[in-house]
Design a protein around this motif. Structure first.
Motif, PDB file in Angstrom:
ATOM      1  N   MET A 529      70.536  74.330  44.522  1.00 42.57           N
ATOM      2  CA  MET A 529      69.227  73.661  44.548  1.00 42.57           C
ATOM      3  C   MET A 529      68.102  74.681  44.418  1.00 42.57           C
ATOM      4  SD  MET A 529      69.680  70.785  47.528  1.00 42.57           S
ATOM      5  CE  MET A 529      67.919  70.741  47.710  1.00 42.57           C
ATOM      6  N   LEU A 530      68.254  75.844  45.099  1.00 48.23           N
ATOM      7  CA  LEU A 530      67.250  76.892  44.977  1.00 48.23           C
ATOM      8  C   LEU A 530      67.168  77.391  43.528  1.00 48.23           C
ATOM      9  CD1 LEU A 530      65.263  78.951  46.180  1.00 48.23           C
ATOM     10  CD2 LEU A 530      67.230  80.403  46.720  1.00 48.23           C
ATOM     11  N   LEU A 531      68.326  77.553  42.888  1.00 46.71           N
ATOM     12  CA  LEU A 531      68.330  77.999  41.494  1.00 46.71           C
ATOM     13  C   LEU A 531      67.636  76.974  40.597  1.00 46.71           C
ATOM     14  CD1 LEU A 531      71.948  79.443  41.270  1.00 46.71           C
ATOM     15  CD2 LEU A 531      69.804  80.732  41.232  1.00 46.71           C
ATOM     16  N   GLU A 532      67.768  75.695  40.927  1.00 41.55           N
ATOM     17  CA  GLU A 532      67.075  74.673  40.143  1.00 41.55           C
ATOM     18  C   GLU A 532      65.563  74.805  40.315  1.00 41.55           C
ATOM     19  OE1 GLU A 532      67.267  69.883  39.263  1.00 41.55           O
ATOM     20  OE2 GLU A 532      68.256  70.706  41.025  1.00 41.55           O
ATOM     21  N   GLY A 533      65.128  75.082  41.543  1.00 40.53           N
ATOM     22  CA  GLY A 533      63.698  75.288  41.754  1.00 40.53           C
ATOM     23  C   GLY A 533      63.193  76.508  41.006  1.00 40.53           C
ATOM     24  N   PHE A 607      57.654  75.770  47.846  1.00 43.79           N
ATOM     25  CA  PHE A 607      56.690  76.653  47.190  1.00 43.79           C
ATOM     26  C   PHE A 607      56.789  76.537  45.667  1.00 43.79           C
ATOM     27  CE2 PHE A 607      56.118  80.826  45.139  1.00 43.79           C
ATOM     28  CZ  PHE A 607      54.763  81.016  45.364  1.00 43.79           C
ATOM     29  N   PHE A 608      58.024  76.599  45.123  1.00 39.89           N
ATOM     30  CA  PHE A 608      58.205  76.497  43.675  1.00 39.89           C
ATOM     31  C   PHE A 608      57.721  75.150  43.145  1.00 39.89           C
ATOM     32  CE2 PHE A 608      61.805  79.715  44.190  1.00 39.89           C
ATOM     33  CZ  PHE A 608      61.008  80.757  43.769  1.00 39.89           C
ATOM     34  N   PHE A 609      58.004  74.084  43.868  1.00 43.14           N
ATOM     35  CA  PHE A 609      57.612  72.757  43.401  1.00 43.14           C
ATOM     36  C   PHE A 609      56.095  72.576  43.441  1.00 43.14           C
ATOM     37  CE2 PHE A 609      61.984  71.054  44.852  1.00 43.14           C
ATOM     38  CZ  PHE A 609      62.559  71.570  43.706  1.00 43.14           C
ATOM     39  N   ILE A 610      55.439  73.171  44.450  1.00 41.98           N
ATOM     40  CA  ILE A 610      53.971  73.084  44.499  1.00 41.98           C
ATOM     41  C   ILE A 610      53.362  73.812  43.303  1.00 41.98           C
ATOM     42  CG2 ILE A 610      51.940  73.848  45.783  1.00 41.98           C
ATOM     43  CD1 ILE A 610      53.485  73.331  48.354  1.00 41.98           C
ATOM     44  N   ILE A 611      53.874  75.014  43.012  1.00 40.91           N
ATOM     45  CA  ILE A 611      53.383  75.757  41.852  1.00 40.91           C
ATOM     46  C   ILE A 611      53.636  74.978  40.571  1.00 40.91           C
ATOM     47  CG2 ILE A 611      53.655  77.875  40.510  1.00 40.91           C
ATOM     48  CD1 ILE A 611      52.214  78.282  43.140  1.00 40.91           C
ATOM     49  N   THR A 612      54.825  74.383  40.486  1.00 41.72           N
ATOM     50  CA  THR A 612      55.173  73.618  39.278  1.00 41.72           C
ATOM     51  C   THR A 612      54.227  72.449  39.077  1.00 41.72           C
ATOM     52  OG1 THR A 612      57.491  74.234  39.525  1.00 41.72           O
ATOM     53  CG2 THR A 612      57.008  72.325  38.157  1.00 41.72           C
ATOM     54  N   VAL A 613      54.001  71.674  40.116  1.00 40.94           N
ATOM     55  CA  VAL A 613      53.099  70.514  40.005  1.00 40.94           C
ATOM     56  C   VAL A 613      51.685  70.966  39.666  1.00 40.94           C
ATOM     57  CG1 VAL A 613      52.064  68.609  41.296  1.00 40.94           C
ATOM     58  CG2 VAL A 613      54.505  69.102  41.533  1.00 40.94           C
ATOM     59  N   TRP A 614      51.255  72.067  40.267  1.00 38.34           N
ATOM     60  CA  TRP A 614      49.895  72.578  40.000  1.00 38.34           C
ATOM     61  C   TRP A 614      49.762  72.992  38.535  1.00 38.34           C
ATOM     62  CZ3 TRP A 614      48.266  78.142  40.277  1.00 38.34           C
ATOM     63  CH2 TRP A 614      46.880  78.271  40.116  1.00 38.34           C
ATOM     64  N   LYS A 615      50.763  73.701  38.019  1.00 37.37           N
ATOM     65  CA  LYS A 615      50.728  74.109  36.618  1.00 37.37           C
ATOM     66  C   LYS A 615      50.773  72.904  35.688  1.00 37.37           C
ATOM     67  CE  LYS A 615      50.649  78.665  36.925  1.00 37.37           C
ATOM     68  NZ  LYS A 615      49.562  79.471  36.316  1.00 37.37           N
ATOM     69  N   LEU A 616      51.580  71.903  36.047  1.00 37.01           N
ATOM     70  CA  LEU A 616      51.646  70.693  35.217  1.00 37.01           C
ATOM     71  C   LEU A 616      50.298  69.982  35.181  1.00 37.01           C
ATOM     72  CD1 LEU A 616      55.117  69.154  36.174  1.00 37.01           C
ATOM     73  CD2 LEU A 616      54.447  70.132  33.977  1.00 37.01           C
ATOM     74  N   LYS A 629      56.808  67.561  25.950  1.00 32.64           N
ATOM     75  CA  LYS A 629      57.375  68.609  26.790  1.00 32.64           C
ATOM     76  C   LYS A 629      56.912  68.469  28.240  1.00 32.64           C
ATOM     77  CE  LYS A 629      57.315  73.631  27.349  1.00 32.64           C
ATOM     78  NZ  LYS A 629      56.798  74.893  26.782  1.00 32.64           N
ATOM     79  N   LEU A 630      55.622  68.180  28.439  1.00 24.11           N
ATOM     80  CA  LEU A 630      55.094  68.062  29.785  1.00 24.11           C
ATOM     81  C   LEU A 630      55.704  66.886  30.530  1.00 24.11           C
ATOM     82  CD1 LEU A 630      51.308  68.889  29.284  1.00 24.11           C
ATOM     83  CD2 LEU A 630      53.112  70.352  30.170  1.00 24.11           C
ATOM     84  N   HIS A 631      55.868  65.782  29.853  1.00 27.04           N
ATOM     85  CA  HIS A 631      56.485  64.625  30.501  1.00 27.04           C
ATOM     86  C   HIS A 631      57.926  64.912  30.882  1.00 27.04           C
ATOM     87  CE1 HIS A 631      53.340  61.653  30.449  1.00 27.04           C
ATOM     88  NE2 HIS A 631      53.086  61.859  29.149  1.00 27.04           N
ATOM     89  N   LYS A 632      58.612  65.658  30.054  1.00 26.18           N
ATOM     90  CA  LYS A 632      60.003  65.983  30.352  1.00 26.18           C
ATOM     91  C   LYS A 632      60.093  66.888  31.589  1.00 26.18           C
ATOM     92  CE  LYS A 632      62.848  64.850  28.138  1.00 26.18           C
ATOM     93  NZ  LYS A 632      63.676  63.628  28.245  1.00 26.18           N
ATOM     94  N   ILE A 633      59.226  67.925  31.661  1.00 28.41           N
ATOM     95  CA  ILE A 633      59.234  68.816  32.821  1.00 28.41           C
ATOM     96  C   ILE A 633      58.824  68.054  34.082  1.00 28.41           C
ATOM     97  CG2 ILE A 633      58.190  70.875  33.835  1.00 28.41           C
ATOM     98  CD1 ILE A 633      57.941  72.021  31.055  1.00 28.41           C
ATOM     99  N   LYS A 634      57.870  67.146  33.907  1.00 31.93           N
ATOM    100  CA  LYS A 634      57.456  66.331  35.046  1.00 31.93           C
ATOM    101  C   LYS A 634      58.624  65.507  35.574  1.00 31.93           C
ATOM    102  CE  LYS A 634      54.314  62.600  36.370  1.00 31.93           C
ATOM    103  NZ  LYS A 634      53.284  61.650  35.896  1.00 31.93           N
ATOM    104  N   ALA A 635      59.398  64.929  34.693  1.00 29.03           N
ATOM    105  CA  ALA A 635      60.562  64.143  35.105  1.00 29.03           C
ATOM    106  C   ALA A 635      61.584  65.018  35.810  1.00 29.03           C
ATOM    107  CB  ALA A 635      61.189  63.462  33.887  1.00 29.03           C
ATOM    108  N   PHE A 636      61.788  66.242  35.262  1.00 22.55           N
ATOM    109  CA  PHE A 636      62.717  67.167  35.902  1.00 22.55           C
ATOM    110  C   PHE A 636      62.256  67.492  37.333  1.00 22.55           C
ATOM    111  CE2 PHE A 636      64.010  69.174  31.581  1.00 22.55           C
ATOM    112  CZ  PHE A 636      64.740  68.022  31.290  1.00 22.55           C
TER     113      PHE A 636
END
Length: 737
Positions: A529-533, A607-616, A629-636
């Protein structure tokens, strides 16, 4: 005052009579003759109290009775010269009763009482003579000085001479008690690991020899208070490092301290002595005297209290003129004795054996009664719990003592009553005591077992489908698919082992292996799970070259959990497997080798998910975003967060499950456990259009076999596959999944 008025009136009458009579004062005229008047008969109270009246010719005089004296010191007097008062013979003649008696003044008299050790002489001369206590004791077959002591009579008393090896602790009228100086011999004392007590053993042995034989005394002896202080200073040095290694060490320490207190007690000067260190707290009560003491005893400290009486403390045997009762609390010893429950039997409830843990401080109770194994009257010991608790059917409190075998036992010790803070124990013998908390495991009812089997079976089926999908679905191959594949493999193995072996506690070696495997695979789940983040973070931040090499994935995903399990197994090998579950023991903090990494991973992923959402959010507000691409990353990101939440929530309930929590927690854990595989299958497979297309294509091949050749050709066309992969790469920066 009445007699004075009468005399005044009599005087006036006499004066008048003299005026009219021919007779002088003190005479009366009878038949023309003057006859003497007896004033003593006419005025009985003329001399006052405590005096005798004597008539004279024409007058009278008074004399004080024996034991009284005139206030003016006159022998003969009248009322005009004062009255009589008590004469204090004891004050005026200090030797009136002799040297061996005590004088007590009485009104008009005195009394003599012979001093202790003397009796009234039978001869006519009176006085007090010495009592030969030794001879009288021999006649009455009494043992004044003990079996080995020699009685010697002295004027007004006696004293006991003790042979070598015996002492009366400086009280010469007390029986001689045997000294066991060998109990302070380092060779027969505590185990080698407790050699920190060598100095105090040496000191007390010298003190013991000095009492036993003054010629053998050596330098460094001390009085009772000083010895007691040195004893607990040395005990503090032994206990302060922490855990004692074995039950033998514990037994050696307890025995040595008890023997030392019994030796030091008779040397204490005060009736009540208290001493406290960072490791111990002690209260000692002593009584001295020729007769046995009576009355109640109540000793107390912060962690315990003792209620008994002096009759129980002194015993019914030979009374040595000394009695002792002591209450000693060890503040940190419970961690060293929290594993020795072999002697606890017959505590099953509905056929279920409980697990035990120490739930109070360890307390030692000592009395001078030599027969402490069968007290005539039980003693009550109140022990404070280590923490306040609420009543629960899964928990009960047990009064136990530390047996000679080096383990906790309940023989002869009973729970009187308990509340949230204290337990009162009634014990028929004395030793070291503690309250044990018995934890009865949750009864796995038929409903819970059914939910467990159905839920985990369904989860395993979903995980198998997910594993096959991630392995053979070509359109979604990539780094994230590899992560999902191995996450599902680890979760599948963890659920399978959990279903098959979580309750198989026998044999012990097999149970420990199951616990270690569960530890490894559940840690591996969270590591993947950490590797996925991390992968999501790289996809959003790095954009180009965001993939992670498979070797790095495998080393991290499987190597990190393996290292943690190996280190935990080396440090706490017995922590794998308990009496109820093949899981990590909650004792000694081993459980944190799992919950520690899990909490760390969840914090990093947050922490990784907060950064990810902020960048999105920033990319969605840009002028020309690549919406596909953005919608796909958002779904991920959404699926990864949901996945982490369900796994993390499961282990919140799992942590409480293994601590004997209510049945509702067990149901919650089981339901969430079954949702893991289902959630992964739904989020990463059924909700993915590419995977649904692959499923439709696969099903169409099965349902319409006549089109198989065309389908195979289409699916294996290199140019088609290449163009599709190219399009996928353009959308996500890596493969579609």
């Amino acid at each position: 005052m009445g007699s004075g008025k009468e005399l005044l009136i009599l005087g006036l009458l006499c004066m008048l009579w003299k005026c009219f009579s021919l007779c002088d004062l003190g005479f009366e005229q009878i038949d023309n003759h003057c006859v003497d008047v007896d004033e003593c008969q006419e005025t009985v109270e003329g001399c006052g109290e405590h005096a005798e009246c004597f008539n004279t010719n024409g007058s009278f005089y008074c004399q004080c009775r024996s034991g009284f004296t005139n206030i003016h010191g006159k022998v003969n007097f009248t009322v005009v010269n004062g009255q009589c008062q008590d004469f204090n013979e004891c004050h005026n003649d200090s030797n009136i009763c002799g040297h061996n008696a005590h004088c007590s003044n009485l009104i008009g008299n005195y009394s003599c009482t012979c001093n202790s050790g003397y009796t009234t002489a039978s001869s006519s001369s009176g006085g007090c003579i010495d009592i030969n206590e030794c001879s009288e004791a021999e006649i009455k077959n009494e043992d004044l000085c003990g079996v080995k002591g020699t009685c010697k009579n002295v004027n007004g008393s006696y004293w006991c001479k003790c042979p070598k090896g015996y002492t009366n602790y400086g009280n010469q009228r007390s029986p001689c008690s045997e000294l066991e100086c060998d109990s302070f011999n380092g060779d027969s004392g505590p185990a080698p690991s407790l050699r920190g007590l060598a100095d105090i053993l040496f000191l007390m042995r010298n003190s013991c020899l000095a009492l036993s034989d003054p010629s053998a005394a050596s330098e460094g002896t001390a009085d009772g208070e000083a010895l007691l202080e040195k004893l607990f200073t040395a005990t503090e040095a032994v206990l302060s490092p922490g855990h004692l290694d074995s039950s033998k060490d514990v037994s050696g320490l307890l025995s040595m301290v008890e023997n030392a207190i019994m030796f030091i007690g008779p040397q204490l000067k005060d009736k009540l002595t208290k001493i406290e260190t960072t490791e111990t707290e002690t209260e000692i009560a002593v009584q001295r005297g020729k007769t046995r003491p009576t009355g109640s005893i109540h000793l107390t400290n912060e962690n315990a209290s003792l209620d008994t009486d002096w009759t129980t403390a002194a015993g019914t045997g030979t009374y040595p003129g000394f009695a002792l009762a002591a209450l000693l609390s060890y503040k940190n010893l419970e961690s060293s004795v929290n594993h020795y429950f072999e002697d606890l039997t017959g505590l099953e409830k509905d056929g279920v054996n409980p697990s035990f843990q120490i739930f109070s401080r360890v307390v030692s109770v000592l009395v001078s009664n030599p027969s402490t194994q069968s007290l005539s009257c039980p003693v009550n010991i109140t022990l404070r719990h280590l923490q306040d608790t609420e009543e629960s059917p899964e928990v009960s409190y047990i009064c136990a003592y530390w047996s000679e075998k080096g383990a906790w036992s309940t023989d002869g010790c009973y729970q009187q009553h308990s509340n949230a803070t204290h337990t009162v124990c009634t014990c028929e013998h004395l030793s070291s005591f503690a309250v044990l908390m018995a934890l009865y495991p949750i009864e796995h009812t038929f409903g819970l077992l059914l939910v467990t089997k159905i839920g985990l079976t369904f989860s395993l089926l979903c995980l198998i489908l997910s594993i096959l999908t991630f392995k053979f679905c070509r359109s979604i191959q990539g780094t994230r698919t590899t992560i999902h594949l191995h996450l599902c493999i680890c979760l599948f193995m963890a659920d399978l082992i959990f279903l098959a072996g979580i309750s198989q506690t026998e044999p012990v070696g097999g149970c420990r292996f199951v616990a270690a495997m569960l530890h490894f695979f559940f840690l591996a789940v969270f590591t993947w799970m950490l590797l996925e983040g991390v992968q999501l973070y790289r996809m959003v931040v790095l954009v180009f070259n965001a993939n992670i090499r498979p070797l790095y994935l495998f080393v991290t995903g499987y190597g990190t959990p393996l290292v943690i399990v190996i280190i935990s197994g080396i440090i706490r090998p017995k922590g794998y497997g308990t009496n109820q579950h093949c899981w990590l023991s909650l004792k000694d903090g081993l459980i944190w080798s799992f919950f520690g990494p899990v909490c760390f991973i969840i914090i990093l992923n947050v922490f990784f998910f907060i950064i990810t959402v902020w960048k999105l959010a920033q990319k969605f507000t840009s002028l020309n975003p690549d919406l596909s691409k953005l919608h796909k990353i958002k779904a991920f990101t959404v699926t990864a967060i949901a996945q982490m939440c369900i796994l993390g929530l499961m282990w919140v309930f799992g942590a409480f499950l293994f601590q004997g929590s209510p049945i509702a927690v067990a149901y919650s854990f089981t339901i969430l456990n079954s949702l893991q595989g289902t959630l992964i299958f739904i989020m990463h497979c059924l909700l993915s259009k590419q995977v649904r297309d692959e499923y439709a294509h696969f099903l169409s091949c099965i349902c319409t076999p006549q089109k198989k050749g065309f389908s195979d050709l289409s699916s294996t066309n290199p140019s088609s596959s290449q163009s599709q992969g190219s399009r996928s790469g353009q959308i996500t920066g890596e493969s579609q999944m």
